[in-house]
Design a protein around this motif. Sequence first.
Motif, mmCIF file in Angstrom:
data_model
loop_
_atom_site.group_PDB
_atom_site.id
_atom_site.type_symbol
_atom_site.label_atom_id
_atom_site.label_comp_id
_atom_site.label_asym_id
_atom_site.label_seq_id
_atom_site.Cartn_x
_atom_site.Cartn_y
_atom_site.Cartn_z
ATOM 1 N N ALA B 367 82.399 -104.540 47.307
ATOM 2 C CA ALA B 367 83.659 -104.056 47.844
ATOM 3 C C ALA B 367 84.728 -105.107 47.613
ATOM 4 C CB ALA B 367 83.529 -103.752 49.331
ATOM 5 N N LYS B 368 85.929 -104.628 47.287
ATOM 6 C CA LYS B 368 87.075 -105.532 47.218
ATOM 7 C C LYS B 368 87.965 -105.133 48.366
ATOM 8 C CE LYS B 368 86.973 -106.051 42.245
ATOM 9 N NZ LYS B 368 87.289 -105.188 41.086
ATOM 10 N N GLY B 369 87.909 -105.910 49.418
ATOM 11 C CA GLY B 369 88.653 -105.532 50.618
ATOM 12 C C GLY B 369 88.107 -104.226 51.150
ATOM 13 N N TRP B 370 88.953 -103.211 51.178
ATOM 14 C CA TRP B 370 88.616 -101.954 51.824
ATOM 15 C C TRP B 370 87.941 -101.001 50.838
ATOM 16 C CZ3 TRP B 370 91.838 -97.127 52.617
ATOM 17 C CH2 TRP B 370 91.338 -96.372 53.702
ATOM 18 N N ILE B 371 88.083 -101.316 49.555
ATOM 19 C CA ILE B 371 87.677 -100.345 48.534
ATOM 20 C C ILE B 371 86.342 -100.736 47.908
ATOM 21 C CG2 ILE B 371 88.331 -99.324 46.313
ATOM 22 C CD1 ILE B 371 91.247 -99.643 47.344
ATOM 23 N N ARG B 372 85.452 -99.764 47.800
ATOM 24 C CA ARG B 372 84.135 -100.027 47.255
ATOM 25 C C ARG B 372 84.198 -100.093 45.730
ATOM 26 N NH1 ARG B 372 80.005 -95.940 48.979
ATOM 27 N NH2 ARG B 372 78.542 -97.661 48.832
ATOM 28 N N ASN B 373 83.427 -100.989 45.184
ATOM 29 C CA ASN B 373 83.428 -101.178 43.733
ATOM 30 C C ASN B 373 82.246 -100.403 43.136
ATOM 31 O OD1 ASN B 373 83.246 -102.035 41.132
ATOM 32 N ND2 ASN B 373 83.475 -104.216 41.604
ATOM 33 N N MET B 374 82.534 -99.195 42.673
ATOM 34 C CA MET B 374 81.474 -98.314 42.214
ATOM 35 C C MET B 374 80.765 -98.859 40.979
ATOM 36 S SD MET B 374 81.681 -96.559 44.652
ATOM 37 C CE MET B 374 81.454 -94.967 45.326
ATOM 38 N N ALA B 375 81.499 -99.561 40.131
ATOM 39 C CA ALA B 375 80.885 -100.106 38.915
ATOM 40 C C ALA B 375 79.840 -101.166 39.284
ATOM 41 C CB ALA B 375 81.964 -100.692 38.007
ATOM 42 N N ALA B 376 80.164 -101.999 40.260
ATOM 43 C CA ALA B 376 79.224 -103.046 40.683
ATOM 44 C C ALA B 376 77.983 -102.419 41.315
ATOM 45 C CB ALA B 376 79.902 -103.987 41.681
ATOM 46 N N LEU B 377 78.201 -101.331 42.050
ATOM 47 C CA LEU B 377 77.108 -100.615 42.693
ATOM 48 C C LEU B 377 76.134 -100.088 41.648
ATOM 49 C CD1 LEU B 377 78.100 -100.458 45.643
ATOM 50 C CD2 LEU B 377 77.973 -97.998 45.436
ATOM 51 N N GLU B 378 76.710 -99.506 40.617
ATOM 52 C CA GLU B 378 75.898 -98.896 39.573
ATOM 53 C C GLU B 378 75.132 -99.970 38.801
ATOM 54 O OE1 GLU B 378 78.141 -96.099 37.184
ATOM 55 O OE2 GLU B 378 76.664 -96.373 35.570
ATOM 56 N N GLU B 379 75.817 -101.053 38.521
ATOM 57 C CA GLU B 379 75.194 -102.146 37.779
ATOM 58 C C GLU B 379 74.018 -102.720 38.583
ATOM 59 O OE1 GLU B 379 74.136 -105.979 36.820
ATOM 60 O OE2 GLU B 379 75.515 -105.748 38.512
ATOM 61 N N ASN B 380 74.259 -102.916 39.882
ATOM 62 C CA ASN B 380 73.244 -103.443 40.797
ATOM 63 C C ASN B 380 72.013 -102.531 40.830
ATOM 64 O OD1 ASN B 380 72.395 -105.122 43.185
ATOM 65 N ND2 ASN B 380 72.642 -103.156 44.207
ATOM 66 N N ALA B 381 72.271 -101.221 40.963
ATOM 67 C CA ALA B 381 71.158 -100.272 41.075
ATOM 68 C C ALA B 381 70.357 -100.219 39.777
ATOM 69 C CB ALA B 381 71.698 -98.893 41.436
ATOM 70 N N THR B 382 71.043 -100.184 38.656
ATOM 71 C CA THR B 382 70.353 -100.106 37.375
ATOM 72 C C THR B 382 69.446 -101.318 37.180
ATOM 73 O OG1 THR B 382 72.380 -99.095 36.575
ATOM 74 C CG2 THR B 382 70.738 -99.675 34.914
ATOM 75 N N ARG B 383 69.962 -102.475 37.558
ATOM 76 C CA ARG B 383 69.200 -103.708 37.385
ATOM 77 C C ARG B 383 67.976 -103.726 38.316
ATOM 78 N NH1 ARG B 383 69.786 -108.372 40.054
ATOM 79 N NH2 ARG B 383 71.708 -107.651 41.028
ATOM 80 N N LEU B 384 68.185 -103.369 39.603
ATOM 81 C CA LEU B 384 67.089 -103.461 40.565
ATOM 82 C C LEU B 384 65.998 -102.422 40.312
ATOM 83 C CD1 LEU B 384 68.921 -104.261 43.906
ATOM 84 C CD2 LEU B 384 67.759 -105.811 42.357
#
Lengths: 323, 502
Positions: B367-384
Amino acid sequence: MFLQGAQPMDAYGSLFSHGFGSWEGFAKTLGKATPLMLSGLAVTIGLRSGLFNIGVQGQLVSGALAAGWAGYAIQGLPIYIHLPIALLFGIFFGALVGWIAGALKAYRGIHEVITTIMINSIVLALVDYLAGHNFQEPGQTLARTSAVLPSATIPKIFGLPSGFFFAVLLAWAVWWVFQRTTSGFRLDTVGRNKNAAWYAGISVKRSVLIAMGVGGAIAGLGGAIETLGVIGRFEPTFNTGLGFDGITIALLGRANPLGVIPGAILIGGIRGASSSMQFDAGVAPEIVDLILALILFCVTAPFLSKWLRSTQVGAKVTSGWSN
Amino acid sequence: MSALLEIANVTKTFPGVVANENISITVAAGEIVALLGENGAGKSTLVKSVFGMVRPDSGEIRIKGEIITPGDTSGAIARGVGMVHQHFQLVPVMTVTENIILGSEPKRGIFINMKAARAEVLALSEKYGLEVDPDAFVEDLPVGTQQRIEILKALRKDVDLLILDEPTAVLTPQETDELLQVMRNLAASGVGVLFITHKLREVMAVADRVVVLRNGRVAGSTSPKETDEEGLAQLMVGRNVVLQVEKGDAKPAAATLVIRELHVNDDRKHLAVNGLNLEVRAGEIVGVAGVEGNGQRELVEAICGMRPRISGEILVAGEATPDMHPHKIHSMGVSHIPEDREKHGLVTTYSIEDNLVLNQFDRAPFAKGWIRNMAALEENATRLVKEFDIRTPSISTTAGALSGGNKQKVVVARELSQDTRVVVAAQPTRGVDVGSIEFIHNQLIAARDAGAAVLLVSAELDEILSLADRVAVMFGGKIVAILEAKEAERVLVGRLMAGLSA
């Protein structure tokens, strides 16, 4: 309708020509749809946060009265100050009424369905009393307030009520908040699994307060827009059922904030055309209620049965790690 | 010996999955048959078919030669089938006697003849050597005793075939041994026993025959005389499994998790953790062994801030953790694999992607402040998903659609993928298949070797003994002994768990 002796096709024809056929009819539909959309949105926020907010009616009416009072009692201000103040009055009192139910739930653990029903009764009676006594229009026998001043009246755009566009924008904003922000994720998580929310460090109490407060604020805004943009004064009889239609709309939209837009237009159209259906084809207003109930039933039944099936069989369907 | 139970070519499919495919099993009178298999192998579905709770698509089930009507439990009960369910079906606020007679009460007029009922329960308990107090309330009894009540309830109806669905999942080693003895006694008196388990030790100890299910099919049928635990494990998963965890020596450093004089209440406001002291050093695994209900759950929840402390302090790397603040504690580097993944660990209707950041959603980079970072979420999930071998069609699949082992891998991936100083793992492999257990154990050891202080709480003594560098035995809300791994012998730990002195 046929059983009642009316010609169904005439009635549907009347519904469409009046509700959606002409510019005025369309404008009327959108005007009706605006508070419906906002009350639907208020219910939706509750549903997404795991709360069944059936107190929208009370929240909406208190917003309507507060905005109506601010609309005639505060005088001598230009429209760009007076109108926002009147709207804020509506928002504040709607939020307050919603927040009380939220606080009772968060701090005392009382179920929101019970508190919102109780608060509805209290608020509706209180508002009736105020509109008939303290805030009554001088020389009136009806329970209603004085007319809203022009400086607090919501202007129309091309004959269409501008509150409608604002409501659509708000529905989209709520959708975006749930989809993309941490606050939306918090509420959504609490709505889906309170225990997991607590595990994840999300305060369930705070979420309940926020969901009820924001829901109340939006409902109050709906009441304010109805008063300042459509009716022009607060009159209790004009607001009946808006909050309860909001529940229908939220369920039609499957608790999706964007889903309330078409839902509210549909219900608004039917409600708006109900008087002309009565006039043109002799359809009793009760029949309109019946149609709405049937719509709700048809739309939610498959949804419900699917949900039931998924909860019963779901546990057995999961299979081993190898696939 | 004629077959008491014959299951012939039974097939049962649920939408999207074949639970049982062409299964044939027989149980003779006086025989103990173990039904062994991983989660989702189809064991529960099969026994439910026998008991008439599930209607098979095809195939026949005969009891004493008679075909039972599918989908009707009364037929099975009338023919002498008793079943003890995995989740107890007792009324907690009623007494033992009331629970046992429930459904067919001895009557006098329109009233229940409590005297006769009580006598019947006592006679029953004596006959089978299952000791219970007929007047005790069920909610006050330990799970082992509750299970005894369940068994008595089943035996009351002159049972010829007793089905036990994962009977040892909640028992202590001692209680398990007692239960195994009860099963032997029953078999000796001519009752056929069909029991479901995924614990190899019990199978080896008690079964006459073992039927192994894998993916809804019979993978093999054998007996403890012909095979060993390794062989059974191989049949279960279809490949070689390392049962003994391979790990290097621990290199413990400074104490990272320090608990001093902790007191915590349970849900009923009774003191569950009663002046507990414990230190876990960086780079070691401390296993908490104990009979369930000795304060382990309350200890874990207090460490993670999910349950209020009454007194005492908990330090992480020298810094005191706040009471009742899971978010803050988590951000101090305390990872928590919760005991109940469905209740606390996951939001089953969320995607895997969202579940993998469930308690980090508001932190960078998610998240950057109030807004969720969907790209980071996707990258994290793909990796894990790749790193932790989560078997899923996609990262947007809901967590609820995964099997138990893969659900747990989602939780483990989330908790071990972040920078963590303390790992609190509660029952990390409960209800998880052998393949996933092996994987999760290796991940915990990897976390240890990366310098985390790991606190492992488990009801599986085998798990503690094979993973822990030090074993802390918990009894009555206190740590009663701390043993080095090499001095922690099964029997000794078992005695300490039961509150006996070494």
